[in-house]
Design an enzyme around this catalytic site. Sequence first.
Site, short mmCIF file in Angstrom:
data_model
loop_
_atom_site.label_atom_id
_atom_site.label_comp_id
_atom_site.label_asym_id
_atom_site.label_seq_id
_atom_site.Cartn_x
_atom_site.Cartn_y
_atom_site.Cartn_z
N GLY A 153 -5.38 67.84 8.97
CA GLY A 153 -4.23 68.98 9.11
C GLY A 153 -4.82 70.03 10.23
O GLY A 153 -5.69 69.71 11.10
N LYS A 181 6.52 51.06 23.80
CA LYS A 181 5.46 49.77 23.66
C LYS A 181 4.61 49.51 24.73
O LYS A 181 3.28 49.61 24.57
CB LYS A 181 6.11 48.49 23.26
CG LYS A 181 6.68 48.43 21.79
CD LYS A 181 5.90 48.36 20.44
CE LYS A 181 5.46 50.02 20.28
NZ LYS A 181 6.34 50.60 19.26
N GLU A 196 2.21 52.60 25.52
CA GLU A 196 1.36 53.12 24.50
C GLU A 196 0.07 52.04 24.43
O GLU A 196 -1.12 52.56 24.19
CB GLU A 196 1.88 53.38 23.20
CG GLU A 196 2.36 52.27 22.45
CD GLU A 196 2.95 52.70 21.33
OE1 GLU A 196 2.37 53.60 20.58
OE2 GLU A 196 4.02 52.06 20.72
N TRP A 250 -9.29 62.58 14.10
CA TRP A 250 -8.33 62.51 15.22
C TRP A 250 -8.17 64.16 15.89
O TRP A 250 -7.65 64.69 15.25
CB TRP A 250 -6.82 62.18 15.04
CG TRP A 250 -5.90 61.96 16.11
CD1 TRP A 250 -5.68 60.95 16.99
CD2 TRP A 250 -4.76 62.89 16.50
NE1 TRP A 250 -4.84 61.19 17.94
CE2 TRP A 250 -4.11 62.54 17.76
CE3 TRP A 250 -4.55 64.18 15.96
CZ2 TRP A 250 -3.23 63.08 18.38
CZ3 TRP A 250 -3.33 64.91 16.46
CH2 TRP A 250 -2.83 64.22 17.76
N CYS A 267 -6.19 62.04 10.81
CA CYS A 267 -7.37 62.01 10.19
C CYS A 267 -7.60 61.22 8.85
O CYS A 267 -6.36 61.39 8.46
CB CYS A 267 -8.19 63.23 9.93
SG CYS A 267 -8.17 64.38 11.54
N LYS A 272 -1.93 56.39 14.09
CA LYS A 272 -1.09 55.88 13.39
C LYS A 272 0.06 57.19 12.70
O LYS A 272 1.21 56.79 12.95
CB LYS A 272 -1.48 55.08 12.15
CG LYS A 272 -0.22 54.29 11.46
CD LYS A 272 0.29 53.34 12.49
CE LYS A 272 1.49 52.64 11.79
NZ LYS A 272 2.29 51.96 12.87
N ARG A 319 -5.51 56.23 11.21
CA ARG A 319 -5.35 57.65 11.22
C ARG A 319 -6.08 58.58 12.37
O ARG A 319 -5.90 59.75 12.50
CB ARG A 319 -5.58 58.15 9.82
CG ARG A 319 -4.98 57.41 8.90
CD ARG A 319 -5.10 58.01 7.48
NE ARG A 319 -4.60 59.60 7.48
CZ ARG A 319 -3.57 59.74 7.27
NH1 ARG A 319 -2.51 59.03 7.17
NH2 ARG A 319 -3.00 61.19 7.18
C1 F6R Z 1 4.97 53.99 18.43
C2 F6R Z 1 4.73 54.74 17.36
C3 F6R Z 1 5.18 55.96 17.23
C4 F6R Z 1 5.67 56.61 15.69
C5 F6R Z 1 5.93 57.95 15.59
C6 F6R Z 1 6.73 58.30 14.45
O1 F6R Z 1 4.66 52.69 18.41
O2 F6R Z 1 4.65 53.96 16.43
O3 F6R Z 1 6.04 56.57 17.91
O4 F6R Z 1 6.76 55.79 15.71
O5 F6R Z 1 4.81 58.48 15.58
O6 F6R Z 1 5.77 57.87 13.35
P1 F6R Z 1 6.67 57.68 11.67
O7 F6R Z 1 7.71 56.56 11.65
O8 F6R Z 1 5.60 57.24 10.90
O9 F6R Z 1 7.32 59.04 11.31
#
Ligand code: F6R
Length: 609
Positions: free
Chosen positions: A101, A486, A489, A74, A2, A604, A27
């Site tokens: 959260g 990749k 997703e 989200w 979010c 993200k 987000r």
């Molecule tokens: C896939 C992707 C996710 C992140 C995962 C961890 O392309 O980006 O699988 O790698 O959510 O995120 P971080 O690295 O921010 O802890």
Amino acid sequence: MCGIVGYIGSKQAAPFLLDGMSKLEYRGYDSAGIAVLEKGQVRVEKCVGRLDALRQKLEGNMPESVIGIGHTRWATHGRPSDRNSHPHTDSSGKFVVVHNGIIENYLALKEELIAKGVEFSSDTDTEVVAHLMADLFDGDMESTVKKVLKVIKGSYSLVFMCEAEQDKIICTKKDNPLVIGLGEGENFIASDIPAIINHTRRTFIMSDGEIATVTKDGVWVQDIEGTPINKKVFEVNWNAEAAEKGGFEHFMLKEIYEQPKAMRDTMTGRVNAEEKTITFPELNWTSEELQGINKIFIVACGTAYHAGIVGKYYLEQLARVPVEVDIASEFRYRSPLVDGNSLCIVISQSGETSDTLAALRESKRLGARTLGVTNVVGSSVAREADQVIYTYAGPEIAVASTKAYTTQLLAMLMLAIYVGRLRGTLAEEQAKELVGGLASIPEQIHKMLEDVDQIKVFAREYGSCEDAFFLGRSLDYAVALEGALKLKEISYIHAEAYAAGELKHGTLALIVSGVPVIVLATQEDVYDKTVSNLQEVKAREAVVIAIGFEGDTSLAKYADHVIYIPKTGKYHAPLLAVLPLQLLSYYAALTRGCDVDKPRNLAKSVTVE
Ligand code: F6R
């Protein structure tokens, strides 16, 4: 997850809120909403869908106010819908809140409130917070927020407004990010810096348990006991354009093309190209210090976890330390045998992933030394780990991680060389050879990105398939895992990665005529075995796209197509081999008309468990 924004000043709040939310859509984008105090009353406008849906709803009817809060959602509790969109209010509509959260004890609180006669209008956990504000209100917003914090459990960034105190916004956080932007006669609140960067560069990051009272003329921070907290203000030195698309159709493509620069930046100050050595000034470890470390744990999620698997190969082979790699959401529930002789490395692009943070905290609790590898300066991982290695990939906006992944691989390889030299397990000559190879990587990536036509053709040709497989051995297997993720997703093609030798233990049953199989064949020591596995799938009439080094004349004899990558060392190969996989996924997603930067159901930054 979010995205949260807030504004108080003398300009119109709504345009800032909408603009800020557009920078935070990565987000979450299930719904969007804003609340302002208009003519003394809370006015909430929200709807399910992307931010554009909200913009359309507000056309010709923009709320007018100099104070407001906004949210892109989200969904966690309650499906995406108008009623579950934030902001949420109490029954009188006088108290309004946005939340990122999970309120873990919301059900118990909801029952108590219902018993008092409160009627709920959403299925969210957040709504209890708005009702609690009304229920506990004692005439003073700050003291009421403190009372609310004493009863809620969970993780949150929360931003409050109320009709009784029209000159302030109050915000607080636990385990979710929140930044404050300081302006002249105006102040800003956001989950992340891109939302405020067009308005101010003076910011500070809220820490857990802090409560900020944000007015037009200042920001006052205190803890729950009322002790004032002096925050260190810093200037954001990002280029605002760095967070925009810069002429590319999608952030993902832009970020793929930024990889040469990201690589160079991540090497800066660490790779000495003349002496062919690696230093990590931020670590400054000594060989004596490392003697005590007898095991390394690497913990991460998703793509970062895949970088961790590559890191295991690097650290075990070059630094000769046993390494375990864990998915962060599993780590703390398996009673890991972590102790004072362990080094726990957490890898996280955002530095805010909830499970990764929990793993970091658990490792610290168990006495391990901790090292964060993250891309976001000042993120929770950066602040909480004993030491931190930054990847300098720049802001990564597309949900699908690309440049963050390759910089994570690079960081792990540099770390393994550094530790290998300190431990005396890596000969000087080999280290020099490895560092020499690293120095060529940015240019090699640059060259690969100059001509991607062949990949576009494959994406068009095979983009309509429903299944795909990725095979490789050793480091190629680790990269295959990332290639499959990749593709899944962003193109929604079902994809699986296998250690090439494992396929015949079951999955070979799925290989039928015409199924695309991507075979990575960059690892010399297992090359022949990989080629045998390639032939096994060819014998089942799979369409094989192989990835190998320029100059490899054998692969074309067995595979239907070969994508050649520049010749490099075996440890460097993942840094190059992943590129065609990123591009294949990108162009396959385009072929299928998918929303590349915002794949369905994903966000993200995953700040919930
Ligand atoms: C896939 C992707 C996710 C992140 C995962 C961890 O392309 O980006 O699988 O790698 O959510 O995120 P971080 O690295 O921010 O802890």
